[in-house]
Design a protein around this motif. Structure first.
Motif, PDB file in Angstrom:
ATOM      1  N   GLY A   1      57.043  21.866 -24.288  1.00 52.56           N
ATOM      2  CA  GLY A   1      57.201  23.170 -24.925  1.00 52.56           C
ATOM      3  C   GLY A   1      58.266  24.033 -24.281  1.00 52.56           C
ATOM      4  O   GLY A   1      58.124  25.260 -24.243  1.00 52.56           O
ATOM      5  N   SER A   2      59.355  23.410 -23.807  1.00 53.38           N
ATOM      6  CA  SER A   2      60.369  24.202 -23.118  1.00 53.38           C
ATOM      7  C   SER A   2      61.732  24.195 -23.799  1.00 53.38           C
ATOM      8  O   SER A   2      62.473  25.171 -23.702  1.00 53.38           O
ATOM      9  CB  SER A   2      60.539  23.708 -21.677  1.00 53.38           C
ATOM     10  N   THR A   3      62.081  23.091 -24.472  1.00 59.52           N
ATOM     11  CA  THR A   3      63.430  23.021 -25.048  1.00 59.52           C
ATOM     12  C   THR A   3      63.471  22.633 -26.520  1.00 59.52           C
ATOM     13  O   THR A   3      64.459  22.906 -27.190  1.00 59.52           O
ATOM     14  CB  THR A   3      64.291  22.006 -24.284  1.00 59.52           C
ATOM     15  N   GLY A   4      62.442  21.966 -27.027  1.00 62.09           N
ATOM     16  CA  GLY A   4      62.506  21.484 -28.398  1.00 62.09           C
ATOM     17  C   GLY A   4      61.148  21.370 -29.044  1.00 62.09           C
ATOM     18  O   GLY A   4      60.103  21.474 -28.386  1.00 62.09           O
ATOM     19  N   LEU A   5      61.170  21.160 -30.362  1.00 57.48           N
ATOM     20  CA  LEU A   5      59.943  21.007 -31.126  1.00 57.48           C
ATOM     21  C   LEU A   5      60.194  20.051 -32.280  1.00 57.48           C
ATOM     22  O   LEU A   5      61.326  19.779 -32.651  1.00 57.48           O
ATOM     23  CB  LEU A   5      59.431  22.362 -31.627  1.00 57.48           C
ATOM     24  N   ASN A   6      59.107  19.546 -32.832  1.00 54.46           N
ATOM     25  CA  ASN A   6      59.150  18.627 -33.975  1.00 54.46           C
ATOM     26  C   ASN A   6      58.327  19.211 -35.110  1.00 54.46           C
ATOM     27  O   ASN A   6      57.263  19.813 -34.873  1.00 54.46           O
ATOM     28  CB  ASN A   6      58.525  17.276 -33.626  1.00 54.46           C
ATOM     29  N   ILE A   7      58.780  18.977 -36.339  1.00 54.83           N
ATOM     30  CA  ILE A   7      57.936  19.230 -37.507  1.00 54.83           C
ATOM     31  C   ILE A   7      57.807  17.913 -38.255  1.00 54.83           C
ATOM     32  O   ILE A   7      58.803  17.273 -38.597  1.00 54.83           O
ATOM     33  CB  ILE A   7      58.517  20.318 -38.424  1.00 54.83           C
TER      34      ILE A   7
ATOM     35  N   VAL B   1      58.736  31.907 -21.302  1.00 54.71           N
ATOM     36  CA  VAL B   1      59.014  30.765 -22.171  1.00 54.71           C
ATOM     37  C   VAL B   1      60.351  31.001 -22.870  1.00 54.71           C
ATOM     38  O   VAL B   1      60.502  31.966 -23.623  1.00 54.71           O
ATOM     39  CB  VAL B   1      57.899  30.578 -23.216  1.00 54.71           C
ATOM     40  N   PRO B   2      61.333  30.130 -22.647  1.00 55.14           N
ATOM     41  CA  PRO B   2      62.615  30.287 -23.338  1.00 55.14           C
ATOM     42  C   PRO B   2      62.486  29.838 -24.785  1.00 55.14           C
ATOM     43  O   PRO B   2      61.573  29.085 -25.133  1.00 55.14           O
ATOM     44  CB  PRO B   2      63.545  29.360 -22.559  1.00 55.14           C
ATOM     45  N   PRO B   3      63.392  30.256 -25.647  1.00 54.70           N
ATOM     46  CA  PRO B   3      63.380  29.751 -27.026  1.00 54.70           C
ATOM     47  C   PRO B   3      63.804  28.297 -27.060  1.00 54.70           C
ATOM     48  O   PRO B   3      64.519  27.829 -26.172  1.00 54.70           O
ATOM     49  CB  PRO B   3      64.390  30.651 -27.742  1.00 54.70           C
ATOM     50  N   PRO B   4      63.388  27.558 -28.074  1.00 49.65           N
ATOM     51  CA  PRO B   4      63.820  26.164 -28.201  1.00 49.65           C
ATOM     52  C   PRO B   4      65.281  26.106 -28.619  1.00 49.65           C
ATOM     53  O   PRO B   4      65.793  27.005 -29.286  1.00 49.65           O
ATOM     54  CB  PRO B   4      62.923  25.615 -29.307  1.00 49.65           C
ATOM     55  N   ILE B   5      65.942  25.017 -28.238  1.00 45.29           N
ATOM     56  CA  ILE B   5      67.343  24.865 -28.639  1.00 45.29           C
ATOM     57  C   ILE B   5      67.520  23.770 -29.689  1.00 45.29           C
ATOM     58  O   ILE B   5      68.556  23.693 -30.335  1.00 45.29           O
ATOM     59  CB  ILE B   5      68.260  24.585 -27.437  1.00 45.29           C
ATOM     60  N   ALA B   6      66.500  22.911 -29.861  1.00 39.40           N
ATOM     61  CA  ALA B   6      66.636  21.788 -30.797  1.00 39.40           C
ATOM     62  C   ALA B   6      65.335  21.587 -31.555  1.00 39.40           C
ATOM     63  O   ALA B   6      64.248  21.844 -31.039  1.00 39.40           O
ATOM     64  CB  ALA B   6      67.009  20.510 -30.064  1.00 39.40           C
ATOM     65  N   MET B   7      65.465  21.118 -32.799  1.00 36.66           N
ATOM     66  CA  MET B   7      64.298  20.809 -33.610  1.00 36.66           C
ATOM     67  C   MET B   7      64.505  19.473 -34.313  1.00 36.66           C
ATOM     68  O   MET B   7      65.596  19.213 -34.852  1.00 36.66           O
ATOM     69  CB  MET B   7      64.039  21.898 -34.649  1.00 36.66           C
ATOM     70  N   LEU B   8      63.484  18.646 -34.292  1.00 41.26           N
ATOM     71  CA  LEU B   8      63.469  17.390 -35.028  1.00 41.26           C
ATOM     72  C   LEU B   8      62.659  17.593 -36.294  1.00 41.26           C
ATOM     73  O   LEU B   8      61.468  17.912 -36.226  1.00 41.26           O
ATOM     74  CB  LEU B   8      62.855  16.279 -34.177  1.00 41.26           C
TER      75      LEU B   8
ATOM     76  N   LEU C   1      54.897  20.185 -33.608  1.00 38.66           N
ATOM     77  CA  LEU C   1      54.495  19.490 -32.387  1.00 38.66           C
ATOM     78  C   LEU C   1      55.467  19.787 -31.249  1.00 38.66           C
ATOM     79  O   LEU C   1      56.656  19.993 -31.479  1.00 38.66           O
ATOM     80  CB  LEU C   1      54.474  17.973 -32.610  1.00 38.66           C
ATOM     81  N   PRO C   2      54.974  19.746 -30.015  1.00 38.95           N
ATOM     82  CA  PRO C   2      55.879  19.887 -28.866  1.00 38.95           C
ATOM     83  C   PRO C   2      56.724  18.650 -28.613  1.00 38.95           C
ATOM     84  O   PRO C   2      57.761  18.728 -27.959  1.00 38.95           O
ATOM     85  CB  PRO C   2      54.921  20.119 -27.684  1.00 38.95           C
ATOM     86  N   CYS C   3      56.287  17.477 -29.085  1.00 35.34           N
ATOM     87  CA  CYS C   3      57.065  16.257 -28.917  1.00 35.34           C
ATOM     88  C   CYS C   3      56.647  15.256 -29.989  1.00 35.34           C
ATOM     89  O   CYS C   3      55.635  15.443 -30.676  1.00 35.34           O
ATOM     90  CB  CYS C   3      56.897  15.651 -27.523  1.00 35.34           C
ATOM     91  N   HIS C   4      57.408  14.173 -30.095  1.00 36.52           N
ATOM     92  CA  HIS C   4      57.236  13.214 -31.175  1.00 36.52           C
ATOM     93  C   HIS C   4      55.853  12.582 -31.206  1.00 36.52           C
ATOM     94  O   HIS C   4      55.301  12.317 -32.275  1.00 36.52           O
ATOM     95  CB  HIS C   4      58.310  12.129 -31.025  1.00 36.52           C
ATOM     96  N   ALA C   5      55.279  12.330 -30.029  1.00 36.61           N
ATOM     97  CA  ALA C   5      54.005  11.594 -29.948  1.00 36.61           C
ATOM     98  C   ALA C   5      52.813  12.487 -29.667  1.00 36.61           C
ATOM     99  O   ALA C   5      51.715  11.987 -29.388  1.00 36.61           O
ATOM    100  CB  ALA C   5      54.108  10.513 -28.870  1.00 36.61           C
TER     101      ALA C   5
END
Length: 362
Positions: free
Chosen positions: A242-248, A3-10, A255-259
């Motif tokens: 769960g590969s490039t970004g996450l949301n709080i 699993v690579p680290p995330p590069i972006a966070m919302l 969350l792994p994505c917005h929805a």
């Protein structure tokens, strides 16, 4: 799998918003002010994100300018070493506040655009005077030289105005234009008949974007998000779940994505209860749909599995009733007929369909 680290966070700082957009993608049940993380907790989350490997932070909402501590949050993000992008309607951004944001190092602004003139934009956003305020803010951003993206949320009611939308992006000095056709999650599903464009509008949009990309190369970059329901193949789910970004979200759930909260059997950890690194690598919710092993044979044997990863998990649940299914948008999906039925229903009900406006907490 590795699993690579995330590069972006919302960072969804708040669900409060002055607009009432009928396509709002935030959850149907919004969180109020009392649920929001405080300044120090957000600042700690930003630091944890940077240490995890996140490079880009998107400050969003609702309307992030509803937070009186927006300048302090931006400062904290920059001190953590994150590239900061403010996603905003522009309402609540006074010249004084923009000065303060620029002073603490805000890197970029992404300004939403509901329409190209006041009658259309204010009707879609449900906020009288919103368009005039947005244009004033866009000029203030341009005068300061802050990089600007226009996020034009496009749908049946405004796609025919795309040529003017592109002209406005150039006039306002935007560096990027997102032609983002509405995705039907959250509140937008209540307005599908009023928002879903026709096939003819969709094909015309594809031609116009391709022509404008060639004509304005070096002047304006484009991100085009076409309507899912007219596609032969689905878009990749966040580049893979769960590969490039996450949301709080405002109350701290990660969350792994917005929805993702629309998938009811998943339980999401809060940043206040567990370190972000553990959530990213070890939480059952983030590992639920990582990779492609969970997918049906239709996807696993497909040459596109490494491109679209079976599509959107939330859309698979919403349309097919199974988050592990092939996204029904895909023409190879056994549930593709459900998308065709949704299209037929929306087109049948489109004439005279009124907006059901979202009322966000203040």
């Amino acid at each position: 799998m590795t699993v690579p680290p995330p590069i972006a966070m919302l960072a969804e700082l708040t669900h409060r918003c002055p607009l009432s957009c009928p396509y709002c993608s935030n959850p149907v049940a919004l969180q109020g002010r009392q649920s929001e993380l405080d300044t120090a907790t957000w600042a700690d989350a930003f630091q944890q994100a940077a240490e995890l490997g996140v490079l880009q932070l998107h400050l969003s909402g609702g309307e992030p300018a509803s937070r009186p501590d927006l300048v302090d949050l931006t400062r904290a993000a920059r001190e953590a070493g994150l590239y900061t992008n403010l996603i905003t309607s522009g309402i609540g951004l006074t010249p004084k506040r923009l000065d303060a944001l620029e002073a603490v190092g805000l890197d970029h602004v992404q300004l939403s655009l509901q329409g190209t003139h006041a009658d259309l934009a204010d009707r879609i956003g449900g906020y009288k005077g919103g368009f005039a305020r947005k244009m004033a803010v866009a000029q203030e951003i341009r005068d300061r030289g802050i990089p600007l993206t226009l996020n034009a949320v496009m749908h049946r009611q405004n796609l025919d105005d795309l040529d003017r939308t592109i002209e406005m992006a150039v006039e306002l000095g935007a560096r990027r234009l997102e032609v983002a056709c509405v995705q039907f999650h959250g509140w937008a599903t209540l307005n599908r008949a009023a928002l879903l464009p026709t096939r003819e509008q969709t094909e015309a949009t594809k031609r116009k974007v391709a022509e404008a990309e060639a004509r304005l190369r070096g002047v304006l970059a484009f991100d085009f998000v076409p309507p899912d329901y007219y596609s032969d193949f689905p878009k990749s789910c966040m580049g893979g779940w769960g590969s490039t970004g996450l949301n709080i979200v405002p109350d701290g759930k990660v969350l792994p994505c917005h929805a993702a909260e629309t998938i009811p059997h998943l339980q999401f950890d809060r940043i206040t209860d567990r370190p972000l690194r553990e959530i990213w690598y070890d939480s059952p919710a983030f590992n639920a749909y990582r990779g492609t092993d969970f997918l049906p044979e239709t996807c696993r044997s497909c040459e596109r599995v490494g491109i679209d990863f079976g599509g959107c998990r939330c859309q698979a649940l919403a349309i097919a009733g199974d988050a592990a299914a092939t996204d029904p948008v895909c023409r190879k999906s056994p549930d593709h007929h459900r998308v065709t039925a949704l299209l037929d229903e929306a087109m049948r009900d489109a004439d005279g369909a009124d907006f059901t406006y979202r009322v966000a907490p203040r």
